[in-house]
Design an enzyme around this catalytic site. Structure first.
Site, PDB file in Angstrom:
ATOM      1  N   TYR A 173      -2.026  -9.064  24.635  1.00 16.51           N
ATOM      2  CA  TYR A 173      -2.438 -10.421  24.998  1.00 16.51           C
ATOM      3  C   TYR A 173      -2.658 -10.530  26.501  1.00 16.51           C
ATOM      4  CZ  TYR A 173      -2.520 -15.529  24.994  1.00 16.51           C
ATOM      5  OH  TYR A 173      -2.886 -16.849  25.152  1.00 16.51           O
ATOM      6  N   GLU A 179      -2.963  -8.225  29.008  1.00 15.99           N
ATOM      7  CA  GLU A 179      -4.011  -7.395  29.612  1.00 15.99           C
ATOM      8  C   GLU A 179      -5.384  -7.735  29.038  1.00 15.99           C
ATOM      9  OE1 GLU A 179      -3.327  -6.062  32.252  1.00 15.99           O
ATOM     10  OE2 GLU A 179      -1.608  -4.718  32.211  1.00 15.99           O
ATOM     11  N   ASN A 223       8.787 -24.357  16.390  1.00 19.47           N
ATOM     12  CA  ASN A 223       9.932 -23.766  15.689  1.00 19.47           C
ATOM     13  C   ASN A 223      11.139 -24.705  15.717  1.00 19.47           C
ATOM     14  OD1 ASN A 223       8.666 -21.383  15.040  1.00 19.47           O
ATOM     15  ND2 ASN A 223      10.103 -20.051  16.122  1.00 19.47           N
ATOM     16  N   ARG A 256      10.561 -22.594  30.530  1.00 16.94           N
ATOM     17  CA  ARG A 256       9.133 -22.816  30.326  1.00 16.94           C
ATOM     18  C   ARG A 256       8.843 -24.256  30.758  1.00 16.94           C
ATOM     19  NH1 ARG A 256       9.702 -18.131  29.502  1.00 16.94           N
ATOM     20  NH2 ARG A 256       8.765 -16.813  27.892  1.00 16.94           N
ATOM     21  N   GLN A 278      11.104 -16.982  33.686  1.00 20.82           N
ATOM     22  CA  GLN A 278      10.835 -18.323  34.223  1.00 20.82           C
ATOM     23  C   GLN A 278       9.327 -18.535  34.310  1.00 20.82           C
ATOM     24  OE1 GLN A 278      12.444 -18.523  38.187  1.00 20.82           O
ATOM     25  NE2 GLN A 278      11.381 -16.676  38.867  1.00 20.82           N
TER      26      GLN A 278
HETATM   27  N1  UDP Z   1      11.889 -18.861  21.846  1.00 20.41           N
HETATM   28  C1  UDP Z   1      13.125 -19.143  21.289  1.00 20.41           C
HETATM   29  N2  UDP Z   1      13.184 -19.425  19.950  1.00 20.41           N
HETATM   30  C2  UDP Z   1      12.090 -19.469  19.152  1.00 20.41           C
HETATM   31  C3  UDP Z   1      10.824 -19.197  19.729  1.00 20.41           C
HETATM   32  C4  UDP Z   1      10.764 -18.883  21.086  1.00 20.41           C
HETATM   33  O1  UDP Z   1      14.158 -19.137  21.980  1.00 20.41           O
HETATM   34  O2  UDP Z   1      12.241 -19.749  17.949  1.00 20.41           O
HETATM   35  C5  UDP Z   1      11.819 -18.581  23.300  1.00 20.41           C
HETATM   36  C6  UDP Z   1      11.070 -17.313  23.675  1.00 20.41           C
HETATM   37  O3  UDP Z   1      11.930 -16.197  23.664  1.00 20.41           O
HETATM   38  C7  UDP Z   1      10.564 -17.663  25.060  1.00 20.41           C
HETATM   39  C8  UDP Z   1      10.331 -19.165  25.015  1.00 20.41           C
HETATM   40  O4  UDP Z   1      11.103 -19.638  23.903  1.00 20.41           O
HETATM   41  O5  UDP Z   1      11.543 -17.391  26.029  1.00 20.41           O
HETATM   42  C9  UDP Z   1       8.885 -19.553  24.806  1.00 20.41           C
HETATM   43  O6  UDP Z   1       8.407 -18.808  23.706  1.00 20.41           O
HETATM   44  P1  UDP Z   1       6.993 -19.087  23.024  1.00 20.41           P
HETATM   45  O7  UDP Z   1       6.805 -18.051  21.968  1.00 20.41           O
HETATM   46  O8  UDP Z   1       6.881 -20.515  22.667  1.00 20.41           O
HETATM   47  O9  UDP Z   1       5.935 -18.871  24.207  1.00 20.41           O
HETATM   48  P2  UDP Z   1       5.770 -17.773  25.377  1.00 20.41           P
HETATM   49  O10 UDP Z   1       6.911 -16.803  25.333  1.00 20.41           O
HETATM   50  O11 UDP Z   1       4.480 -17.113  25.074  1.00 20.41           O
HETATM   51  O12 UDP Z   1       5.799 -18.570  26.616  1.00 20.41           O
END
Ligand code: UDP
Ligand code: UDP
Length: 270
Positions: A94, A96, A139, A160, A225
Site C-alpha cells: 500500500y 510504496e 470495528n 491517529r 503516531q
Molecule cells: N486498531 C485496533 N483495533 C482494531 C483495528 C485497528 O486497535 O480493531 C488499531 C491499529 O493497530 C492502528 C489504528 O487502530 O494502530 C488504526 O488502524 P486502522 O486499520 O484503522 O488504520 P491505519 O493503521 O491504516 O491508520
C-alpha cells in the site's frame, strides 16, 4: 451519469472532463489480502489513468495517503517530510504503491504538463463504511453495538487523527477547484489526535453496553503516531475540517445501529 465497472489495471477509453483516481483498498486487512494486486492497482492504475488524462488534457485527482509518511519521526507531518517507510514489510504494498503513484503523477506533470491534484488522506470514517471494513472506527462501533469485545491492537497508546467523511469530500472538491498552479501534495485530515484506547473508551461510553476492552497483538509496522499538519490546505484551499470526533462518532454510530437493526429484523422474518 453512467457507471461502468472496470479494473484500472486495464487501459480505459472513455470521454470525461475530470479523472478522480480513488481506486485501491485502503483498509490494512483488505489491502494485505492480495498485496500484489494492491501494488498493481496503485501503480498500473495510475499509469492508465494518467494516460487517459493526458489524451483528454483534463485535470486528474489522486487519492494518496498519510501512509507515505510511514512510521513518522516528524510529528505532526507536513507535506515536506519524506517519511519513514519499510519497503519490504506487510504494509509496503500500500505505502510504496501510493508513493510510486505520487512519483508518476509528478513526472506526468513535469514531462507532459498534466494538471495533477494529489491529496494525502489521513484516517477517515463515517456512515456507509462497510461493517467488515476492518479499520478501527467501524470495528469499535460495530463491536460495541453487538456487545462483543473491543479489540485494541497493542497497548492502545498509538495515535491517529480521525477525519469525518463529509469534511474530506469538501477538501477533495476544494483541491480540484483550486487554480491550475495548485498540485499538492496536500494533507487532508483532522489534526485532533487521539490514542486508540481513548477512541475505544469514547465509543463505549456513547454506545453503552457490556463490551470489554481486550488487547490483541500489534500488527507489524503499525505507525505509532499520526497527525496531519494542515497549514497548506488552510492556506491554499481555505479548507479545514468542521466536524469533530464527538459529532462524527454520533452520526456513524446512528448509521451502524440502523444497519445492524435492519439485519436483525431481516433474519427474524426468515
Ligand atoms: N486498531 C485496533 N483495533 C482494531 C483495528 C485497528 O486497535 O480493531 C488499531 C491499529 O493497530 C492502528 C489504528 O487502530 O494502530 C488504526 O488502524 P486502522 O486499520 O484503522 O488504520 P491505519 O493503521 O491504516 O491508520
Ligand atoms: N491509456 C488509457 N486510456 C487512454 C489513453 C491511454 O488507458 O485514453 C493507457 C495506455 O494504454 C497506456 C497508459 O495509459 O498504457 C499510459 O499512456 P501514455 O500515453 O502516457 O503512454 P504510452 O501509451 O505512450 O505508453
Amino acid at each position: 451519469m453512467e457507471f461502468i465497472r472496470h479494473d484500472v489495471c486495464q487501459p480505459l477509453h472513455v470521454e470525461v472532463d475530470e479523472v478522480w483516481n480513488l481506486a485501491c483498498p485502503a483498509s490494512p486487512v483488505h489491502y494485505q489480502h492480495d498485496p500484489v494486486a494492491t501494488t498493481k492497482t496503485s501503480v498500473i492504475g495510475a499509469i492508465n489513468l494518467l494516460g487517459l488524462a493526458k489524451r483528454l488534457k483534463c485535470p486528474i485527482f489522486q487519492a494518496s495517503t498519510s501512509e507515505v509518511y510511514g512510521d513518522p519521526f516528524v510529528h505532526p507531518q507536513p507535506e515536506s517530510y519524506w517519511g519513514n517507510v519499510n519497503p519490504v514489510g506487510i504494509r509496503s504494498c500500500y505505502d510504496e504503491g501510493k508513493r510510486c503513484a505520487e512519483t508518476l503523477f509528478f513526472d506526468y506533470h513535469r514531462q507532459h504538463g498534466l494538471d495533477i491534484k494529489v491529496a494525502r488522506i489521513f484516517n477517515t470514517y463515517g456512515p456507509r463504511m462497510n461493517e467488515r471494513d476492518g479499520r478501527v472506527v467501524s470495528n469499535f462501533i460495530v463491536q460495541a453495538l453487538r456487545g462483543e469485545d473491543i479489540t485494541i491492537y497493542g497497548d492502545g497508546q498509538q495515535t491517529r487523527s480521525f477525519c469525518y467523511v463529509d469534511d474530506l469530500v469538501d477538501g477533495f472538491l476544494a483541491l480540484m477547484d483550486a487554480g491550475p498552479d495548485v498540485h499538492g501534495p496536500v494533507n487532508l485530515g483532522n489534526p485532533n489526535e487521539f490514542t486508540i484506547r481513548e477512541l475505544a473508551e469514547r465509543v463505549l461510553a456513547k454506545v453503552g453496553g457490556r463490551s470489554r476492552l481486550v488487547k490483541l497483538p500489534l500488527p507489524q509496522d503499525d505507525p505509532m503516531q499520526r497527525q496531519p499538519d494542515i497549514s497548506l490546505a488552510r492556506e491554499r484551499l481555505g479548507w479545514e475540517p468542521r466536524i469533530q470526533l464527538d459529532e462524527g462518532l454520533d452520526r456513524t454510530i446512528a448509521y451502524f445501529r440502523d444497519v445492524i437493526d435492519q439485519a436483525a429484523s431481516r433474519s427474524a422474518m426468515r
